[in-house]
Design an enzyme around this catalytic site. Structure first.
Site, PDB file in Angstrom:
ATOM      1  CE1 TYR A 451    -103.069  13.719  -0.662  1.00  0.00           C
ATOM      2  CE2 TYR A 451    -105.281  14.469  -1.243  1.00  0.00           C
ATOM      3  CZ  TYR A 451    -104.055  13.957  -1.614  1.00  0.00           C
ATOM      4  OH  TYR A 451    -103.796  13.685  -2.941  1.00  0.00           O
ATOM      5  CB  SER A 531     -99.146  13.042  -2.492  1.00  0.00           C
ATOM      6  OG  SER A 531     -99.342  13.083  -3.875  1.00  0.00           O
ATOM      7  CG  ASP A 615     -92.874  10.020  -6.675  1.00  0.00           C
ATOM      8  OD1 ASP A 615     -93.717   9.743  -7.545  1.00  0.00           O
ATOM      9  OD2 ASP A 615     -93.156  10.593  -5.612  1.00  0.00           O
ATOM     10  CG  HIS A 650     -96.516   9.101  -5.287  1.00  0.00           C
ATOM     11  ND1 HIS A 650     -95.887  10.323  -5.127  1.00  0.00           N
ATOM     12  CD2 HIS A 650     -97.809   9.311  -4.949  1.00  0.00           C
ATOM     13  CE1 HIS A 650     -96.768  11.221  -4.719  1.00  0.00           C
ATOM     14  NE2 HIS A 650     -97.936  10.640  -4.596  1.00  0.00           N
TER      15      HIS A 650
END
Length: 678
Positions: A451, A531, A615, A650
């Site tokens: 991430y 993301s 989203d 999302h």
């Protein structure tokens, strides 16, 4: 491959006298041409994926392991104990309750009844102090725009009108009168999924009145803030407001509801993070990174609560601190190389005990009301399904409350932690997980997942998807790269703005380590992230297209010059900076922005870009534009697919079947592109 043709234009933007082409700008709009292209991309991808011979087999394997009873930790409200349960493959978990007197168990809320396909989910649930009133918010199709429904908790009947257009909001009751919630003005018609939302407002809804009469408590034009949260303390004495302009740093305000008067501002500006985790009479317990990049717990008095008067209760240490309160105690969770340790303290900061945990992993819970004597915590790691334990706050004894019956034997798997060196010499930890007996011959299908942003820490957690991946001979590796919160504020800041490329360098170095040690090789590696992690994959595959065979940029932030123009994107500027900040910042963003760094004739990995048409957090235009660029410029036979989920957002609130479908496609696409046959 003959890909669907996206409408192309000659749009250009000028930043600091530099002209930047944006040929696929139309894909930002919900035009008929975009809708047609999306439908064609959906058909194209499904046609490709349907030809993978073992796709249904993977889906069956996922369903088989997924199909076990999941029960959440119980919590008391009024005369009932509530708990969430999913029988196995239900689209959404059901909220049950047990009557403390009669022991009768009944369904309280069943989100599976909210919509036909299970795509409307329960977002928030809040009870008043007596437990006789409740308000809950729902998300339709995964949208961040929610509705709040108010009910009599005893009869379960709706007692007030439904509140609409609520976004990024908690629900906090003040007595039996009503509750506080947050929202933005709804964007103009046609831009609900993409329009900027930047002036958050806290309202008080009084029961029995119309939403149009709700009183503005904080925010709006006078005090414009992007993110506002409102909480009433457990003793109902204080209203606490957290106000922020970005995802890092906030102001703190407090109002004494008993004595009345105006809000008191506790700290000014957005240089620190601070939250009130407990109150006791005039004393406020504040969790903060002020003068403590690894966090500390301090005490302040309502009569003079500014930072210069804060006194340590639990001081900063070398390890990042997390805090929860319950049963009259504080529970300090220390993260040591992404692994948790927990200590119990009294309100004066005296150590009561170090809590013995079932192993090395990730702990959650230890929160509860002041008078509770039994709290609950969960424990998990990459090869241990999440188990819930009951904990006695006085004796310190733990016992298993709920152990899931998963078709997975942890004894058959290995979860090891290694440390590797990044490009600039920084040591980075990584967890590597695989089946025992795996030969390190460079031919193991490997997912490299990370991430690297927003102070978010990736800690060990069991996943059915990873279980199926490992069961089919795969390795699952997670590096704790910079930008995350594993080593506190310094680690986070080292992956922001003009240092953002450290994040990509750490990720690339993790891949190179796995290949050099024989875990895998380029032909058997897949890059994955969602993301901000989607940005990580998009940037890595454009910087180093030779690193991996497969790439999965999921719901990613991929246009770094325009991300701040949509929904809440402007709030991410602490991590990214914006193209308008300075010429230097613009050039830095452009140098790694995935949409702007796809080069014609380069061979990119076999790619499945994952997004959803609803989203409204990271708008799908990011994925659409990146996909169109890759499809037009791909220099070899590796396919570029856009997997677009209809009626989804999302990620939160998706039905079990949607999650299984996406992950079956991900696993089967990866193995197929690597040439693995099942």
């Amino acid at each position: 491959m003959i890909y669907p043709k996206a409408l192309k234009g000659n749009q250009t933007d000028t930043y600091f006298e530099t002209s930047v082409a944006d040929p696929f700008r139309d894909l930002e709009n919900d035009s008929e041409a975009t809708k047609k292209w999306v439908d064609e991309e959906v058909d194209f991808s499904q046609n490709y994926l349907s030809k993978i011979p073992f796709r249904e087999k993977i889906k069956d394997q996922l369903r088989d392991i997924w199909n076990y009873e999941k029960i959440g930790a119980p919590f008391k409200e009024g005369d009932y104990t509530y708990f969430y349960k999913n029988n196995g493959l239900q689209a959404q978990s059901v909220l049950y309750r047990t009557n403390l007197k009669t022991k009768n168990i009944e369904v309280f809320l069943d989100p599976n009844q909210f919509s036909e396909k299970g795509t409307t989910s329960l977002s928030q649930l809040s009870f008043n102090k007596k437990g006789n009133l409740a308000a809950y918010s729902i998300s339709e199709g995964g949208s961040d725009w929610n509705k709040i429904i108010i009910i009599d908790a005893i009869t379960k009947k709706q007692i007030d009108e439904t509140l609409v257009d609520v976004k990024f909001s908690g629900i906090s009751w003040q007595g039996d009168e009503g509750f506080y919630y947050s929202s933005y003005d709804k964007p103009k018609e046609g831009t609900v999924l993409s329009g900027m939302t930047d002036k958050h407002k806290v309202y008080f809804h009084k029961l029995g009145t119309k939403q149009s009469e709700d009183k503005l408590i904080f925010g709006g034009e006078k005090t414009p803030r992007r993110y506002l949260g409102a909480d009433v303390s457990e003793d109902q004495r204080y209203l606490i407001i957290s106000a922020a302009n970005a995802t890092n740093g906030n102001e703190l305000y407090i109002k004494d509801l008993q004595k009345g008067g105006d809000f008191i501002q506790i700290n000014k500006g957005f240089d620190i993070n601070a939250s009130i985790v407990d109150t006791e009479g005039d004393e406020l317990y504040i969790f903060t990174d002020k003068d403590a990049p690894n966090m500390r717990l301090v005490k302040a008095n309502i009569k003079n609560p500014s930072p210069e008067n804060w006194k340590d209760v639990i001081p900063q240490t070398d390890n990042v601190l997390g805090i929860s309160s319950g049963g009259g105690y504080f529970f300090a969770t220390y993260m040591v190389d992404a692994i948790d340790q927990v200590k119990q303290y009294d309100k004066a900061g005296k150590l009561i005990r170090e809590i013995t945990l079932p192993g090395k992993g990730n702990v959650g819970g230890f929160g509860g009301k002041e008078k509770e004597k039994e709290l609950y915590f969960s424990f998990t790691n990459y090869i241990t399904p999440g188990t819930i334990y009951k904990f006695n706050v006085e004796t310190g004894k733990s016992e298993v409350y709920q152990k899931p019956k998963v078709k997975f034997n942890p004894d058959d798997y290995v979860s090891e932690q290694v440390f590797y060196t990044s490009k600039d010499g920084t040591k980075v930890p990584m967890m590597i997980n695989y089946k025992k007996g795996t030969k390190l011959n460079g031919k193991n299908p490997t997912i490299l997942y990370s991430y690297g942003g927003f102070n978010i820490s990736l800690q060990p957690a069991f996943s059915v998807v990873n279980a199926v991946w490992m069961n089919n001979g795969g390795i699952y590796a997670v590096p704790n790269i910079r930008g995350g919160g594993e080593y506190g504020k310094k680690w986070h800041d080292a992956g922001t703005k003009m240092q953002k490329k450290n994040v990509f360098d750490d990720f690339i170095a993790a891949g190179e380590y796995l290949q050099s040690k024989g875990y895998t090789s380029k032909e058997y590696m897949a890059l994955s992230g969602r993301s901000n992690g989607g940005l990580l994959v998009g940037a890595t595959m454009t910087m180093r297209p030779d690193l991996a065979k497969v790439a999965f940029p999921g719901v990613g932030v991929l246009d770094m010059l325009r991300y701040n123009k949509f929904t809440a994107g402007a709030g991410w500027s602490y991590d990214y900076g914006t193209a308008e900040d300075s010429k230097e910042m613009f050039e830095y963003l452009k140098s790694y922005s995935p949409v702007h760094n796809v080069k014609s004739g380069t061979c990119y990995p076999s790619t499945m870009i994952i997004t959803s048409d609803h989203d409204d957090r990271v708008v799908p235009a990011h994925s659409f534009k990146f996909g169109a660029e890759l499809q037009e410029k791909q220099g070899c036979k590796n396919p570029i697919l856009l997997r677009i989920e209809k009626n989804a957002g999302h990620g939160a609130g998706r039905s079990t079947e949607q999650v299984i479908g996406e992950n079956a496609d991900l696993i089967s696409f990866a193995l197929h592109e690597m040439g693995v046959k099942l």
